[in-house]
Design an enzyme around this catalytic site. Sequence first.
Site, PDB file in Angstrom:
ATOM      1  CE1 TYR A 434       0.891  -0.058   4.366  1.00  0.00           C
ATOM      2  CE2 TYR A 434      -1.404  -0.557   4.822  1.00  0.00           C
ATOM      3  CZ  TYR A 434      -0.120  -0.361   5.265  1.00  0.00           C
ATOM      4  OH  TYR A 434       0.154  -0.484   6.602  1.00  0.00           O
ATOM      5  CD  GLU A 435      -0.556   5.277   1.714  1.00  0.00           C
ATOM      6  OE1 GLU A 435      -0.435   6.143   0.830  1.00  0.00           O
ATOM      7  OE2 GLU A 435      -1.594   5.123   2.373  1.00  0.00           O
ATOM      8  N   GLY A 436       1.454   2.910  -2.663  1.00  0.00           N
ATOM      9  CA  GLY A 436       2.322   2.770  -3.817  1.00  0.00           C
ATOM     10  C   GLY A 436       3.213   1.567  -3.639  1.00  0.00           C
TER      11      GLY A 436
END
Length: 582
Positions: A434-436
């Site tokens: 997550y978050e890229g």
Amino acid sequence: MQDYVAPIADYQFLLREVLGFDAAMADLGKDVDSDLATAVLQEAGKLCSQTLHPINRSGDEEGSRLVDGVVHVPAGFTEAYRTFAEGGWAALSAAPEHGGQGLPFILQLWLDEMMSAANLSFGLFPGLTRGATEAITAHASDELKAIWLPPLVSGEWMGAMALTEGGAGTDLALLKTRAQPNGDGSYAVTGQKIFISSGDHEMTPNIVHLVLARLPDAPAGVKGISLFLVPKYLPDDSGGFTVRNAMSAGALEKKMGIHAQPTCVMNYDGATGWLVGEPHRGLAAMFTMMNAERLMVGIQGLGIAGAAYQQAVAYAKDRLQGRSADGARGPVPIIEHADVRRMLLNVRAFVEAGRALAGWTALQHDRAHGHADAGERAKADALVALLTPVVKAAFTDFGFESAVQAQQVFGGHGYIREWGMEQYVRDARIAMIYEGTNGVQAMDLVGRKLSMAGGAVAQGFFDIVAADLADAARVDAATLVAQRTLAALDLLRDVTAGVQGGNIDSLGAAAVDYLRLFALVSFGWMWARMAAAAAQGDTPFHDAKVKVATYFAERVLPQAQGLAVQIKAGAAPLMALSTDAF
């Protein structure tokens, strides 16, 4: 399972002997010294060990639940959050003008490390709130700030970020959520978002969502995305917040880990919201939040690794198996076996270097936001931007690897729930995604960050590292790690020249290996600084630092040579196989 022990001695060593914390704060005009910082960290450590860690396993087993449209968090979480907020921890590093304490960001990141080690699911609640706070602070109107920031900063309310849709993940240009003007300055937001951490719950009386959506006249692609503040509860006529907005959790994701964290499918059915920043400039505003979150997510990997190390060391000292190397004794604690020590030292070599690099990055963050000279602020901000994808991706890669190695120390017991190690592995895995995803972070590094200021930012960072290594090399205890890191830095400089300006295939082929090489050099830099500082001490703590630095130099850093070879191989080996042949 052992109780969690906050690494206060390590923090104190870094503050006083390695990172020059007192001088850095004096340069910024902050009335904070290492004694105060240590005292704050000690209290944070008590919170994490006494309040958060005891509900980590039970929270994982109970999980969050959606019942009749209401999201329930596990037992103890609401009470723990109340303790957290009432203790002022939500406001630790926030700006004083909005009710924050304004303490240095290094304390925030290390608090995040301890929370992640003690209870990763819990740490996401205040972490996402802080990210929302930063985006509102940087981009919202004064009117929105006045209404929404104080309760977010204090922890009375929480925040969430709503980007991802079923058809729009990494490529946000594909998102379809719409925002229609209501004619009174507000907007009606309609759409569905997925994977929304802390999307809904009853822990606080309000949750402020930052939602990406398109206005009716929005151009196609990312240039047509706007950011909206969409609260769970709207203001009523008496000044309270009791009017339920048209938004709801349609489902909770069933996940591999972080079971206590409610990861929601959120439905916005004409929900009332307000524009944050300029129309069609929402992505820039959201990146303020995402960049803050990416540092936090990197620290999650570090925290999990540190917690798993503590458990594995305790087990290795207690578990009796096999005979001593000379065959004279047996059974012996498994920590006497070389292979067990290899696994433990691999984890420790990452954790302590990562903790130091996080601290150095945090000091640059403080410099970027608080130095009197604009030029110095810009230099520091560029260094934080350069290191953000490295911290996010490398710390979570090494963090997951560390959790697996710590689990391996337990043998079959590591696969059994009661020891807690399988939860570390499951929880750590999401931080790489997550978050890229970490592949996206690596592409950001090679495709964007290396080219900042025509490559001057990266080269300036390499020069800082080289100067510190040259100084450390003059200290006998640090000579080995400094010289070998200098050699790895030469490899990094060499491949950097080859990576810059490449096409999309060559960048994609190099990116992940390049980021890992960049991280190894950065860890070696920190180990050289720590070894040089430790040489001035005469305690077992200082002696251990030197020995772990030597281990890193001889057993971990040699990976740099193989990574350089892989990077230079280019894209051809990856692209040679036709799509049909897969």
